[in-house]
Every structure is written in C-alpha cells, then in structure tokens.
Motif scaffolding. Structure first.
Motif, PDB file in Angstrom:
ATOM      1  N   ALA A  60      76.317 -58.598  -9.505  1.00  0.00           N
ATOM      2  CA  ALA A  60      77.006 -58.993  -8.276  1.00  0.00           C
ATOM      3  C   ALA A  60      77.189 -57.808  -7.331  1.00  0.00           C
ATOM      4  CB  ALA A  60      78.366 -59.600  -8.613  1.00  0.00           C
ATOM      5  N   SER A  61      77.117 -56.605  -7.867  1.00  0.00           N
ATOM      6  CA  SER A  61      77.302 -55.390  -7.076  1.00  0.00           C
ATOM      7  C   SER A  61      75.978 -54.945  -6.459  1.00  0.00           C
ATOM      8  CB  SER A  61      77.844 -54.272  -7.980  1.00  0.00           C
ATOM      9  OG  SER A  61      77.648 -53.010  -7.383  1.00  0.00           O
ATOM     10  N   ASN A  62      75.970 -54.769  -5.143  1.00  0.00           N
ATOM     11  CA  ASN A  62      74.769 -54.269  -4.474  1.00  0.00           C
ATOM     12  C   ASN A  62      74.391 -52.887  -4.990  1.00  0.00           C
ATOM     13  OD1 ASN A  62      72.646 -54.369  -2.402  1.00  0.00           O
ATOM     14  ND2 ASN A  62      73.812 -52.701  -1.490  1.00  0.00           N
ATOM     15  N   ALA A  63      75.376 -52.016  -5.210  1.00  0.00           N
ATOM     16  CA  ALA A  63      75.098 -50.670  -5.720  1.00  0.00           C
ATOM     17  C   ALA A  63      74.422 -50.747  -7.081  1.00  0.00           C
ATOM     18  CB  ALA A  63      76.386 -49.857  -5.806  1.00  0.00           C
ATOM     19  N   ALA A  64      74.887 -51.625  -7.945  1.00  0.00           N
ATOM     20  CA  ALA A  64      74.281 -51.762  -9.269  1.00  0.00           C
ATOM     21  C   ALA A  64      72.849 -52.285  -9.160  1.00  0.00           C
ATOM     22  CB  ALA A  64      75.126 -52.684 -10.135  1.00  0.00           C
ATOM     23  N   ARG A  65      72.620 -53.265  -8.278  1.00  0.00           N
ATOM     24  CA  ARG A  65      71.250 -53.776  -8.081  1.00  0.00           C
ATOM     25  C   ARG A  65      70.340 -52.678  -7.548  1.00  0.00           C
ATOM     26  NH1 ARG A  65      74.027 -57.933  -5.803  1.00  0.00           N
ATOM     27  NH2 ARG A  65      73.321 -57.349  -3.720  1.00  0.00           N
ATOM     28  N   GLN A  66      70.859 -51.864  -6.625  1.00  0.00           N
ATOM     29  CA  GLN A  66      70.060 -50.772  -6.070  1.00  0.00           C
ATOM     30  C   GLN A  66      69.703 -49.756  -7.153  1.00  0.00           C
ATOM     31  OE1 GLN A  66      68.935 -50.277  -2.568  1.00  0.00           O
ATOM     32  NE2 GLN A  66      69.155 -52.458  -2.992  1.00  0.00           N
ATOM     33  N   THR A 123      64.120 -40.339 -17.772  1.00  0.00           N
ATOM     34  CA  THR A 123      65.250 -40.787 -18.587  1.00  0.00           C
ATOM     35  C   THR A 123      66.339 -41.277 -17.651  1.00  0.00           C
ATOM     36  OG1 THR A 123      64.743 -39.154 -20.296  1.00  0.00           O
ATOM     37  CG2 THR A 123      66.965 -40.084 -20.297  1.00  0.00           C
ATOM     38  N   HIS A 124      66.823 -42.498 -17.900  1.00  0.00           N
ATOM     39  CA  HIS A 124      67.921 -43.049 -17.118  1.00  0.00           C
ATOM     40  C   HIS A 124      69.196 -42.916 -17.937  1.00  0.00           C
ATOM     41  CE1 HIS A 124      64.942 -44.716 -14.432  1.00  0.00           C
ATOM     42  NE2 HIS A 124      64.393 -45.381 -15.439  1.00  0.00           N
ATOM     43  N   ILE A 125      70.218 -42.339 -17.316  1.00  0.00           N
ATOM     44  CA  ILE A 125      71.529 -42.238 -17.952  1.00  0.00           C
ATOM     45  C   ILE A 125      72.393 -43.333 -17.342  1.00  0.00           C
ATOM     46  CG2 ILE A 125      73.562 -40.802 -18.312  1.00  0.00           C
ATOM     47  CD1 ILE A 125      71.742 -38.360 -17.922  1.00  0.00           C
ATOM     48  N   ARG A 126      72.986 -44.170 -18.193  1.00  0.00           N
ATOM     49  CA  ARG A 126      73.838 -45.269 -17.727  1.00  0.00           C
ATOM     50  C   ARG A 126      75.222 -45.138 -18.354  1.00  0.00           C
ATOM     51  NH1 ARG A 126      70.587 -50.947 -18.035  1.00  0.00           N
ATOM     52  NH2 ARG A 126      69.303 -50.696 -16.182  1.00  0.00           N
ATOM     53  N   PRO A 127      76.045 -44.251 -17.810  1.00  0.00           N
ATOM     54  CA  PRO A 127      77.376 -44.066 -18.401  1.00  0.00           C
ATOM     55  C   PRO A 127      78.253 -45.298 -18.216  1.00  0.00           C
ATOM     56  CG  PRO A 127      77.248 -42.944 -16.308  1.00  0.00           C
ATOM     57  CD  PRO A 127      75.859 -43.460 -16.598  1.00  0.00           C
ATOM     58  N   THR A 128      79.103 -45.544 -19.202  1.00  0.00           N
ATOM     59  CA  THR A 128      80.060 -46.642 -19.078  1.00  0.00           C
ATOM     60  C   THR A 128      81.237 -46.202 -18.222  1.00  0.00           C
ATOM     61  OG1 THR A 128      81.088 -45.972 -21.150  1.00  0.00           O
ATOM     62  CG2 THR A 128      79.442 -47.719 -21.253  1.00  0.00           C
ATOM     63  N   PHE A 129      81.736 -45.008 -18.446  1.00  0.00           N
ATOM     64  CA  PHE A 129      82.775 -44.411 -17.617  1.00  0.00           C
ATOM     65  C   PHE A 129      82.802 -42.931 -17.902  1.00  0.00           C
ATOM     66  CE2 PHE A 129      84.938 -45.524 -21.530  1.00  0.00           C
ATOM     67  CZ  PHE A 129      85.746 -44.434 -21.782  1.00  0.00           C
ATOM     68  N   PHE A 130      83.476 -42.173 -17.057  1.00  0.00           N
ATOM     69  CA  PHE A 130      83.609 -40.747 -17.247  1.00  0.00           C
ATOM     70  C   PHE A 130      85.013 -40.429 -17.734  1.00  0.00           C
ATOM     71  CE2 PHE A 130      80.206 -41.183 -14.113  1.00  0.00           C
ATOM     72  CZ  PHE A 130      79.225 -40.415 -14.717  1.00  0.00           C
ATOM     73  N   ALA A 131      85.127 -39.510 -18.661  1.00  0.00           N
ATOM     74  CA  ALA A 131      86.406 -39.194 -19.273  1.00  0.00           C
ATOM     75  C   ALA A 131      87.475 -38.800 -18.258  1.00  0.00           C
ATOM     76  CB  ALA A 131      86.235 -38.079 -20.310  1.00  0.00           C
ATOM     77  N   GLN A 132      87.082 -38.136 -17.148  1.00  0.00           N
ATOM     78  CA  GLN A 132      88.092 -37.720 -16.185  1.00  0.00           C
ATOM     79  C   GLN A 132      88.750 -38.912 -15.501  1.00  0.00           C
ATOM     80  OE1 GLN A 132      84.801 -36.867 -15.471  1.00  0.00           O
ATOM     81  NE2 GLN A 132      84.401 -37.164 -13.307  1.00  0.00           N
ATOM     82  N   VAL A 161      65.538 -36.736 -14.964  1.00  0.00           N
ATOM     83  CA  VAL A 161      66.716 -37.367 -15.574  1.00  0.00           C
ATOM     84  C   VAL A 161      67.482 -37.993 -14.421  1.00  0.00           C
ATOM     85  CG1 VAL A 161      68.856 -37.013 -16.845  1.00  0.00           C
ATOM     86  CG2 VAL A 161      66.786 -35.737 -17.487  1.00  0.00           C
ATOM     87  N   ASN A 162      67.644 -39.310 -14.477  1.00  0.00           N
ATOM     88  CA  ASN A 162      68.236 -40.080 -13.398  1.00  0.00           C
ATOM     89  C   ASN A 162      69.605 -40.607 -13.800  1.00  0.00           C
ATOM     90  OD1 ASN A 162      68.485 -41.859 -11.087  1.00  0.00           O
ATOM     91  ND2 ASN A 162      67.805 -43.530 -12.408  1.00  0.00           N
ATOM     92  N   MET A 163      70.637 -40.221 -13.043  1.00  0.00           N
ATOM     93  CA  MET A 163      71.982 -40.745 -13.277  1.00  0.00           C
ATOM     94  C   MET A 163      72.079 -42.116 -12.613  1.00  0.00           C
ATOM     95  SD  MET A 163      75.012 -40.623 -14.502  1.00  0.00           S
ATOM     96  CE  MET A 163      75.348 -38.940 -15.012  1.00  0.00           C
ATOM     97  N   SER A 164      72.117 -43.142 -13.422  1.00  0.00           N
ATOM     98  CA  SER A 164      72.227 -44.511 -12.939  1.00  0.00           C
ATOM     99  C   SER A 164      73.650 -44.994 -13.195  1.00  0.00           C
ATOM    100  CB  SER A 164      71.188 -45.386 -13.649  1.00  0.00           C
ATOM    101  OG  SER A 164      71.158 -46.689 -13.111  1.00  0.00           O
ATOM    102  N   GLN A 165      73.822 -46.252 -13.541  1.00  0.00           N
ATOM    103  CA  GLN A 165      75.143 -46.771 -13.892  1.00  0.00           C
ATOM    104  C   GLN A 165      74.988 -47.902 -14.902  1.00  0.00           C
ATOM    105  OE1 GLN A 165      76.734 -49.652 -10.645  1.00  0.00           O
ATOM    106  NE2 GLN A 165      76.085 -47.827  -9.554  1.00  0.00           N
ATOM    107  N   ILE A 166      76.010 -48.105 -15.716  1.00  0.00           N
ATOM    108  CA  ILE A 166      75.947 -49.078 -16.806  1.00  0.00           C
ATOM    109  C   ILE A 166      75.653 -50.484 -16.306  1.00  0.00           C
ATOM    110  CG2 ILE A 166      78.431 -49.545 -16.876  1.00  0.00           C
ATOM    111  CD1 ILE A 166      76.067 -49.304 -19.921  1.00  0.00           C
ATOM    112  N   SER A 167      76.116 -50.813 -15.122  1.00  0.00           N
ATOM    113  CA  SER A 167      75.963 -52.178 -14.610  1.00  0.00           C
ATOM    114  C   SER A 167      74.654 -52.403 -13.862  1.00  0.00           C
ATOM    115  CB  SER A 167      77.149 -52.522 -13.709  1.00  0.00           C
ATOM    116  OG  SER A 167      77.232 -51.580 -12.657  1.00  0.00           O
ATOM    117  N   ALA A 168      73.717 -51.466 -13.933  1.00  0.00           N
ATOM    118  CA  ALA A 168      72.450 -51.596 -13.217  1.00  0.00           C
ATOM    119  C   ALA A 168      71.646 -52.760 -13.798  1.00  0.00           C
ATOM    120  CB  ALA A 168      71.660 -50.295 -13.304  1.00  0.00           C
TER     121      ALA A 168
END
Length: 147
Positions: free
Chosen positions: A113-119, A135-144, A101-108
């Motif tokens: 434009a973001s290097n982190a998102a491209r990576q 399984t890739h998890i692409r959260p939009t944001f975290f509640a905290q 289970v891979n924690m990715s990001q929504i903008s991947a």
C-alpha cells in the motif's frame, strides 16, 4: 584484503555507520556527499576520501565510482529513488564495480500500500539486471528507533 568501497549517503544514519565500520576494517572508503559539512569532515578525519556529488547527477556519480570495487547504496524516503537507482546501476557498470549493497526496506513488495515500499521493490528489480553481485538489505527496524 583492502578494497576500494564507495558509500553513497555517507553522512546519513546508515551510510555513516557503514563508512565507519568499513574504515575500521581497513578498507579504503570513498564517501559520496552532497555537500561538505561537519559530518563529512568527521568522516574525512577517520580516513574517508570525501567526494561531493549527487546520485541524481549521473556525471558526478560516474566520477565517484571510478576505481571502486563495491558500493553501498541508500536513498532517503523522498522522490527520486528510481532515477538514483538507474544512475547507480549505470555508473557502476561503466566503471566495473563488482558488487552493490542496496539498502531497501522490509515492506518492499509489488502489492504494498506504500508508494515508497513499491518503489523500493521496483528499484530492487532494476538492480537485479546489474551484471555483478547485488545484495538487498531489508531491515525490519533500526535499534535506535527504540531509544
């Protein structure tokens, strides 16, 4: 069914919550931590097996994945994601891990434009070559973030 699960980044925000939830559900949790500190000692008190290591060190990661059924992988927004991803995939394959289970990001995205998102997008492509479930998890944001 109790499973042997590895949580990479177990003392971080998402990894810590993941480890706690898995322990509450009766799984055996091995927590990969870079150093033993109050956060890892807290997880040990909850029943996690603490293993010192680093995803950028293939040998320590290979040791941490022995006997593991599945793992959770998260990596901070700092350089090293590609090396860490390759090490996770290799160590997991060598030791017969059945799921990542891979924690990715929504903008991947490739065109982000973001290097982190491209990576993160490239890391997802690398993990898709893993011979078992990913399984890739692409959260939009975290509640905290709202607090």
């Amino acid at each position: 069914m109790e499973r042997n699960l590895l949580v990479i980044g177990a003392t971080g925000k998402t990894g810590g919550h993941t480890a706690e939830l898995l322990l509450q559900r009766g799984h055996h949790v091995r927590a990969l931590v870079r150093r033993v500190d109050e956060r890892s000692e807290r997880l040990a008190g909850l029943g996690a097996q603490i293993v010192e290591g680093d995803v950028l060190d293939l040998n320590s990661l290979a040791e941490a994945t022995k006997g593991i059924d599945a793992l959770y992988f998260t990596y901070p927004i700092v350089p090293g994601l590609m090396d860490a991803t390759a090490n996770v995939a290799l160590a997991a394959e060598e030791n017969g891990v059945q799921a990542i289970v891979n924690m990715s990001q929504i903008s991947a995205r490739r065109e982000s434009a973001s290097n982190a998102a491209r990576q993160h997008w490239v890391a997802e492509r690398v993990l898709e070559h893993f011979p078992a479930a990913v399984t890739h998890i692409r959260p939009t944001f975290f509640a905290q973030w709202l607090i």
